[in-house]
Motif scaffolding. Structure first.
Motif, PDB file in Angstrom:
ATOM      1  N   ILE A   1      81.595  26.379  63.465  1.00  0.00           N
ATOM      2  CA  ILE A   1      82.145  27.729  63.310  1.00  0.00           C
ATOM      3  C   ILE A   1      81.401  28.687  64.232  1.00  0.00           C
ATOM      4  O   ILE A   1      80.177  28.599  64.364  1.00  0.00           O
ATOM      5  N   LEU A   2      82.147  29.584  64.856  1.00  0.00           N
ATOM      6  CA  LEU A   2      81.557  30.607  65.721  1.00  0.00           C
ATOM      7  C   LEU A   2      82.205  31.945  65.398  1.00  0.00           C
ATOM      8  O   LEU A   2      83.422  32.030  65.207  1.00  0.00           O
ATOM      9  N   PHE A   3      81.386  32.991  65.348  1.00  0.00           N
ATOM     10  CA  PHE A   3      81.880  34.342  65.119  1.00  0.00           C
ATOM     11  C   PHE A   3      81.513  35.246  66.301  1.00  0.00           C
ATOM     12  O   PHE A   3      80.440  35.101  66.897  1.00  0.00           O
ATOM     13  N   CYS A   4      82.415  36.180  66.608  1.00  0.00           N
ATOM     14  CA  CYS A   4      82.079  37.242  67.567  1.00  0.00           C
ATOM     15  C   CYS A   4      82.935  38.465  67.259  1.00  0.00           C
ATOM     16  O   CYS A   4      83.805  38.423  66.373  1.00  0.00           O
ATOM     17  N   SER A   5      82.685  39.554  67.974  1.00  0.00           N
ATOM     18  CA  SER A   5      83.357  40.828  67.710  1.00  0.00           C
ATOM     19  C   SER A   5      83.857  41.445  68.998  1.00  0.00           C
ATOM     20  O   SER A   5      83.086  41.606  69.954  1.00  0.00           O
ATOM     21  N   ALA A   6      85.140  41.845  69.019  1.00  0.00           N
ATOM     22  CA  ALA A   6      85.748  42.371  70.238  1.00  0.00           C
ATOM     23  C   ALA A   6      85.159  43.700  70.664  1.00  0.00           C
ATOM     24  O   ALA A   6      85.102  44.010  71.860  1.00  0.00           O
TER      25      ALA A   6
ATOM     26  N   LYS B   1      82.233  44.584  70.798  1.00  0.00           N
ATOM     27  CA  LYS B   1      80.982  44.396  71.548  1.00  0.00           C
ATOM     28  C   LYS B   1      81.261  44.014  73.000  1.00  0.00           C
ATOM     29  O   LYS B   1      80.345  44.055  73.826  1.00  0.00           O
ATOM     30  N   PHE B   2      82.524  43.612  73.302  1.00  0.00           N
ATOM     31  CA  PHE B   2      82.846  43.314  74.708  1.00  0.00           C
ATOM     32  C   PHE B   2      84.068  44.122  75.155  1.00  0.00           C
ATOM     33  O   PHE B   2      85.061  43.620  75.588  1.00  0.00           O
ATOM     34  N   PHE B   3      83.936  45.467  74.989  1.00  0.00           N
ATOM     35  CA  PHE B   3      84.829  46.457  75.609  1.00  0.00           C
ATOM     36  C   PHE B   3      86.190  46.560  74.933  1.00  0.00           C
ATOM     37  O   PHE B   3      87.116  47.132  75.491  1.00  0.00           O
ATOM     38  N   GLY B   4      86.314  46.007  73.717  1.00  0.00           N
ATOM     39  CA  GLY B   4      87.589  46.005  73.031  1.00  0.00           C
ATOM     40  C   GLY B   4      87.584  46.810  71.752  1.00  0.00           C
ATOM     41  O   GLY B   4      86.711  47.647  71.510  1.00  0.00           O
ATOM     42  N   PRO B   5      88.557  46.564  70.870  1.00  0.00           N
ATOM     43  CA  PRO B   5      88.704  47.302  69.613  1.00  0.00           C
ATOM     44  C   PRO B   5      87.825  46.731  68.509  1.00  0.00           C
ATOM     45  O   PRO B   5      87.237  45.657  68.655  1.00  0.00           O
ATOM     46  N   HIS B   6      87.748  47.443  67.400  1.00  0.00           N
ATOM     47  CA  HIS B   6      87.000  46.955  66.250  1.00  0.00           C
ATOM     48  C   HIS B   6      87.798  45.836  65.591  1.00  0.00           C
ATOM     49  O   HIS B   6      88.741  46.072  64.833  1.00  0.00           O
ATOM     50  N   LEU B   7      87.380  44.621  65.885  1.00  0.00           N
ATOM     51  CA  LEU B   7      88.103  43.424  65.474  1.00  0.00           C
ATOM     52  C   LEU B   7      87.136  42.262  65.459  1.00  0.00           C
ATOM     53  O   LEU B   7      86.329  42.101  66.383  1.00  0.00           O
ATOM     54  N   GLY B   8      87.180  41.456  64.404  1.00  0.00           N
ATOM     55  CA  GLY B   8      86.342  40.275  64.337  1.00  0.00           C
ATOM     56  C   GLY B   8      87.112  39.029  64.716  1.00  0.00           C
ATOM     57  O   GLY B   8      88.338  38.964  64.564  1.00  0.00           O
ATOM     58  N   ILE B   9      86.385  38.027  65.225  1.00  0.00           N
ATOM     59  CA  ILE B   9      86.999  36.777  65.668  1.00  0.00           C
ATOM     60  C   ILE B   9      86.206  35.611  65.068  1.00  0.00           C
ATOM     61  O   ILE B   9      84.968  35.596  65.125  1.00  0.00           O
ATOM     62  N   ALA B  10      86.924  34.662  64.499  1.00  0.00           N
ATOM     63  CA  ALA B  10      86.314  33.418  64.024  1.00  0.00           C
ATOM     64  C   ALA B  10      86.944  32.252  64.769  1.00  0.00           C
ATOM     65  O   ALA B  10      88.160  32.196  64.920  1.00  0.00           O
ATOM     66  N   VAL B  11      86.102  31.349  65.244  1.00  0.00           N
ATOM     67  CA  VAL B  11      86.571  30.104  65.841  1.00  0.00           C
ATOM     68  C   VAL B  11      86.048  28.972  64.964  1.00  0.00           C
ATOM     69  O   VAL B  11      84.844  28.851  64.746  1.00  0.00           O
TER      70      VAL B  11
END
Length: 413
Positions: free
Chosen positions: A220-225, A227-237
């Protein structure tokens, strides 16, 4: 400045950099670790979605079909950014919420007496969901300690920490406090030998260097958009084999196939449109025949530019006797993130001075790396002062900070 990095062109992609306040002093954004400014392609994609007709999914009409296509486009874009499969990508409110949601789905993998491994170096978003999971299942939580002198994880006793009882290991790739980049592979290799699940917090890593889900070989990997120039949105892989068997809490009629079963309720479609634009911005900085190659190349350009900035600030901070810098040694890979304290000056007082006198956006506190604030008891003086670079920062902005810091110290001494 690096010769090939188009800094003026990059800055032109960020509308916030073009707006001055009432004193006609442009703000200098040194708060990237807390969230970057939004790039124009991201804004454009959000506005395009909002102004050309919004709709929910799976309808027969054009705006609904457009939304269906948008969600698929975003998953493929993230897949190229992180080198994973599109069906392994799910979006949510933010990384923290996704981590808590996923933690509930992992309850069947743990029982009384099992063990979970987290670290002292991490943001609490990659600690507390697993602590709550332990409380609910009767598992025990163990911390990989931080080396207080080297500011890296102390892995000398790792073989004693990770045992046959270990069922989950959660590690951050990069510290949002010190910038320390942790080589998670040897830790995960040990975890896999005992059959433990492996979880990566890549929130602070993805904005600064290319992250490869397949190479990490984590579950599992998590990141947040944002933090890389995008909207407030979380991402799970989530690795496909695990994702398919996760018992996710959802409404009965909602999809049961991956990745949609994790995306409970109606998603933030306009933010997902913005995510596509943010990834496109990174892609535009690179070269190559395929998008994955252009994204890797774009991240390499960002990393090279930021390292030029790092050398200028790091040497300066080390030369100031009143400054205590919390940063690993030169042979340790780090992001362009600097946390420090100033002798005799409360951190909030310092950041207020920087903001009011020089319009510098610099954060203070523990930044949710609160375990580190216990290891290094710093909160009585306001915690740390943190500067973090993004690709839109310049050498000239660093010079403004240098003057500001010198003025502050001179005024207080």
């Amino acid at each position: 400045m690096t010769e090939k990095f188009p800094i003026e062109e990059v800055r032109a992609h960020f509308p916030a950099l073009q707006i001055s306040d009432k004193d006609q002093v442009f703000p200098i954004y040194f708060d990237g670790p807390g969230g970057t400014q939004m790039t124009q392609p991201c804004i454009d994609r959000m506005l395009e979605y909002i102004t050309t007709g919004m709709a929910n999914l799976h309808g027969t009409f054009s705006t609904s079909e457009k939304t269906d296509r948008l969600l698929e486009e975003a998953k493929w874009a993230v897949a190229d950014l992180l080198n994973c499969s599109a069906e392994e990508v799910a979006c949510g409110q933010n990384m923290t919420s996704l981590a808590f949601q996923v933690s509930q789905s992992l309850r069947k993998y743990l029982e009384q007496g099992d063990e979970i491994i987290v670290t002292q170096l991490d943001h609490r978003a990659n600690v507390d969901p697993w602590i709550h999971l332990a409380k609910e299942t009767g598992a025990t939580v163990k911390f990989i300690p931080v080396d207080k002198e080297k500011l890296v994880l102390n892995t000398e006793k790792l073989d004693k920490l990770i045992t046959e009882k270990t069922k989950l290991v959660a590690i951050g790739i990069s510290s949002n406090l010190t910038g320390t980049v942790t080589n998670v592979k040897p830790i995960f290799d040990l975890a896999k030998k005992v059959g433990a699940l492996t979880i990566v917090d890549a929130v602070h890593a993805v904005p600064h260097f290319s992250v490869d889900f397949q190479e990490l070989d984590c579950d599992i990997l998590f990141c947040s958009a944002y933090k890389f120039f995008g909207p407030h949105l979380g991402i799970a892989v989530i690795k496909k084999e695990l994702f398919e068997e996760l018992p996710v809490a959802k409404l009965q009629p909602a999809p049961n196939e991956i990745p949609y079963k994790l995306e409970t309720g109606t998603q933030n479609h306009e933010a997902i449109a913005g995510l596509c634009g943010a990834i496109h911005f990174i892609e535009s900085l690179g070269t190559g025949e395929r998008r994955r190659h252009r994204l890797i190349s774009g991240m390499e350009a960002i990393e090279a530019h930021e390292q030029v900035l790092v050398s200028k600030l790091e040497n300066f901070l080390k030369e100031i006797p009143e400054v205590t810098l919390y940063r690993a040694s030169e042979n340790v890979k780090k992001t362009p993130t600097f946390s420090f304290r100033i002798k005799g000056i409360h951190s909030r007082e310092a950041t207020e001075f920087f903001a009011k006198k020089y319009n510098l956006c610099i954060a203070d506190g523990h930044f949710y790396a609160s375990t580190m604030a216990e290891v290094f008891p710093v909160m009585e003086s306001g915690g740390w002062i943190r500067i973090g670079f993004a690709p839109y920062n310049t050498l000239e902005e660093i010079e403004v900070f240098k003057k500001a810091l010198k003025d502050l110290i001179a005024m207080k001494l």
